[in-house]
Design a protein around this motif. Structure first.
Motif, PDB file in Angstrom:
ATOM      1  N   GLU A 161       7.666  15.583  67.846  1.00  0.00           N
ATOM      2  CA  GLU A 161       8.421  14.836  66.839  1.00  0.00           C
ATOM      3  C   GLU A 161       9.907  14.799  67.198  1.00  0.00           C
ATOM      4  O   GLU A 161      10.573  13.768  67.028  1.00  0.00           O
ATOM      5  CB  GLU A 161       8.210  15.464  65.459  1.00  0.00           C
ATOM      6  CG  GLU A 161       6.808  15.227  64.901  1.00  0.00           C
ATOM      7  CD  GLU A 161       6.510  16.070  63.675  1.00  0.00           C
ATOM      8  OE1 GLU A 161       7.414  16.843  63.247  1.00  0.00           O
ATOM      9  OE2 GLU A 161       5.390  15.979  63.149  1.00  0.00           O
ATOM     10  N   VAL A 162      10.421  15.918  67.718  1.00  0.00           N
ATOM     11  CA  VAL A 162      11.814  15.942  68.185  1.00  0.00           C
ATOM     12  C   VAL A 162      11.981  14.946  69.322  1.00  0.00           C
ATOM     13  O   VAL A 162      12.944  14.168  69.359  1.00  0.00           O
ATOM     14  CB  VAL A 162      12.206  17.364  68.645  1.00  0.00           C
ATOM     15  CG1 VAL A 162      13.583  17.349  69.315  1.00  0.00           C
ATOM     16  CG2 VAL A 162      12.198  18.326  67.465  1.00  0.00           C
ATOM     17  N   CYS A 163      11.031  14.944  70.260  1.00  0.00           N
ATOM     18  CA  CYS A 163      11.123  14.030  71.401  1.00  0.00           C
ATOM     19  C   CYS A 163      11.020  12.576  70.963  1.00  0.00           C
ATOM     20  O   CYS A 163      11.741  11.709  71.475  1.00  0.00           O
ATOM     21  CB  CYS A 163      10.037  14.359  72.419  1.00  0.00           C
ATOM     22  SG  CYS A 163      10.263  15.959  73.245  1.00  0.00           S
ATOM     23  N   ALA A 164      10.147  12.291  70.002  1.00  0.00           N
ATOM     24  CA  ALA A 164       9.994  10.923  69.509  1.00  0.00           C
ATOM     25  C   ALA A 164      11.278  10.441  68.849  1.00  0.00           C
ATOM     26  O   ALA A 164      11.705   9.297  69.050  1.00  0.00           O
ATOM     27  CB  ALA A 164       8.825  10.845  68.536  1.00  0.00           C
ATOM     28  N   ALA A 165      11.903  11.307  68.078  1.00  0.00           N
ATOM     29  CA  ALA A 165      13.120  10.923  67.360  1.00  0.00           C
ATOM     30  C   ALA A 165      14.293  10.697  68.306  1.00  0.00           C
ATOM     31  O   ALA A 165      15.203   9.903  67.996  1.00  0.00           O
ATOM     32  CB  ALA A 165      13.465  11.989  66.329  1.00  0.00           C
ATOM     33  N   GLY A 200       5.291   6.785  70.673  1.00  0.00           N
ATOM     34  CA  GLY A 200       6.695   6.626  71.041  1.00  0.00           C
ATOM     35  C   GLY A 200       7.202   7.664  72.016  1.00  0.00           C
ATOM     36  O   GLY A 200       8.377   7.637  72.396  1.00  0.00           O
ATOM     37  N   VAL A 201       6.321   8.574  72.436  1.00  0.00           N
ATOM     38  CA  VAL A 201       6.706   9.611  73.399  1.00  0.00           C
ATOM     39  C   VAL A 201       6.049   9.288  74.735  1.00  0.00           C
ATOM     40  O   VAL A 201       4.845   9.022  74.810  1.00  0.00           O
ATOM     41  CB  VAL A 201       6.270  11.012  72.930  1.00  0.00           C
ATOM     42  CG1 VAL A 201       6.585  12.057  73.996  1.00  0.00           C
ATOM     43  CG2 VAL A 201       6.947  11.373  71.614  1.00  0.00           C
ATOM     44  N   ASN A 202       6.806   9.333  75.807  1.00  0.00           N
ATOM     45  CA  ASN A 202       6.269   9.143  77.151  1.00  0.00           C
ATOM     46  C   ASN A 202       5.877  10.485  77.747  1.00  0.00           C
ATOM     47  O   ASN A 202       6.700  11.403  77.812  1.00  0.00           O
ATOM     48  CB  ASN A 202       7.295   8.443  78.038  1.00  0.00           C
ATOM     49  CG  ASN A 202       7.523   7.007  77.622  1.00  0.00           C
ATOM     50  OD1 ASN A 202       6.573   6.244  77.462  1.00  0.00           O
ATOM     51  ND2 ASN A 202       8.771   6.620  77.448  1.00  0.00           N
TER      52      ASN A 202
END
Length: 332
Positions: A161-165, A200-202
């Motif tokens: 979630e941190v990475c997506a944001a 949304g995260v690669n």
């Protein structure tokens, strides 16, 4: 050699014994000992362990930068996995973060950092990962499933979630590793749930072009947010050398998903960075015949596109934070 404007090593580690616990080296040494004994060389695994540790003395990356310059590598992505939950380690993940931040300050513009915290450290670990991104400007998450967890473990979801944001990639180890760790969680397919739930995260499958390649290729074909790197390619198991499996990989129609990486310093006793680059870019090498745009993406363009824009303010804050911490420790 094939001309490439900008080469970025998408998978590298500090050759520092402060980053890798003794237990990791012991497994590597055990495999080396078995191979050497089969050739009739009497060896002692404990001695090999000490030799490996002694060779990992490039704590500030000065030697690495010199080799990058020699090989024509403009930038390198440093991976900092957290082994502190499974091995006895003198240095914590906080120490690991500070060391990598100091390396970036020492060599401005040469390194990106993907930093990891074992998800079993819970909320404390995730909060520190986010803090490290803010303070040090780290550009992604590095996870190491062979430590004993699936990359789709729900304890990792707060990290994702941190990475997506923040638009940060996640790189995960796949395939075998030191024999002192478990291989069962290193299958590329295990990222499927996370890739589905976090579009949304690669996600980058480390060593996916070398280990468990068929699974990795399928994940890259059918999940828009899954990529692979071919780090570890000098050890590709093929009767025809490492070039043959790479030629096959580059003929699969997924070159937009493939990332160059060396896995330095794993093969430092066999080849240096210059030799690796020369072999890849040789006129008869595995990249020969590909369109220049495809070569440029593989050798640096794709990993650069997955990283967030450089946060100069974060780097400046990192420098101030490190300075403050050092001043504080001296005053105690």
């Amino acid at each position: 050699m094939i001309a490439v404007d900008k080469i970025i090593d998408g998978h590298c580690h500090l050759a520092s014994s402060r980053c890798i616990p003794r237990g990791f080296f012991e497994g590597v040494a055990a495999n080396m000992a078995v191979q050497m004994r089969s050739a009739g060389a009497p060896v002692d695994a404990a001695r090999l362990t000490r030799m490996l540790i002694a060779q990992h003395d490039d704590h500030d990356a000065d030697k690495l930068v010199a080799k990058m310059d020699e090989a024509g590598i403009a930038k390198t992505v440093l991976l900092a996995p957290d082994f502190s939950h499974v091995f006895e380690a003198e240095f914590s993940f906080e120490d690991l973060a500070r060391q990598h931040a100091q390396v970036r300050l020492r060599h401005p513009g040469r390194f990106h950092v993907l930093f990891g915290v074992d998800p079993r450290w819970g909320e404390t670990g995730c909060a520190y990962f986010e803090k490290a991104v803010d303070e040090y400007g780290f550009e992604g998450l590095k996870i190491y499933p062979p430590c004993g967890y699936s990359p789709s473990d729900r304890r990792l979801f707060p990290f994702y979630e941190v990475c997506a944001a923040r638009g940060l990639p996640v790189l995960l180890h796949t395939g075998p590793t030191t024999p002192t760790l478990r291989f069962e969680f290193a299958d590329p397919y295990l990222i499927d749930e996370a890739a589905l739930l976090f579009p949304g995260v690669n996600f980058i499958l480390a060593h996916g072009g070398v280990n468990l390649v068929e699974q990795a290729k399928l994940m890259c074909c059918y999940r828009p947010n899954v990529y692979l790197d071919f780090s570890g390619f000098p050890a590709a198991m093929s009767a025809h050398g490492w070039q043959a499996p790479l030629r096959d990989l580059f003929a699969q129609g997924i070159n937009h998903k493939i990332i160059f990486g060396t896995d330095w310093p794993v093969f430092s006793m066999k080849d240096d960075l210059k030799a690796m680059i020369s072999g890849l870019l040789a006129p008869e090498g595995p990249l020969a015949g590909l369109p220049p745009a495809a070569v440029a993406r593989i050798m640096g363009g794709t990993i650069e596109s997955l990283l967030p824009p450089a946060a100069s303010s974060a780097s400046a804050d990192a420098g101030q934070s490190i300075t403050n911490k050092q001043a504080g420790s001296k005053s105690q």
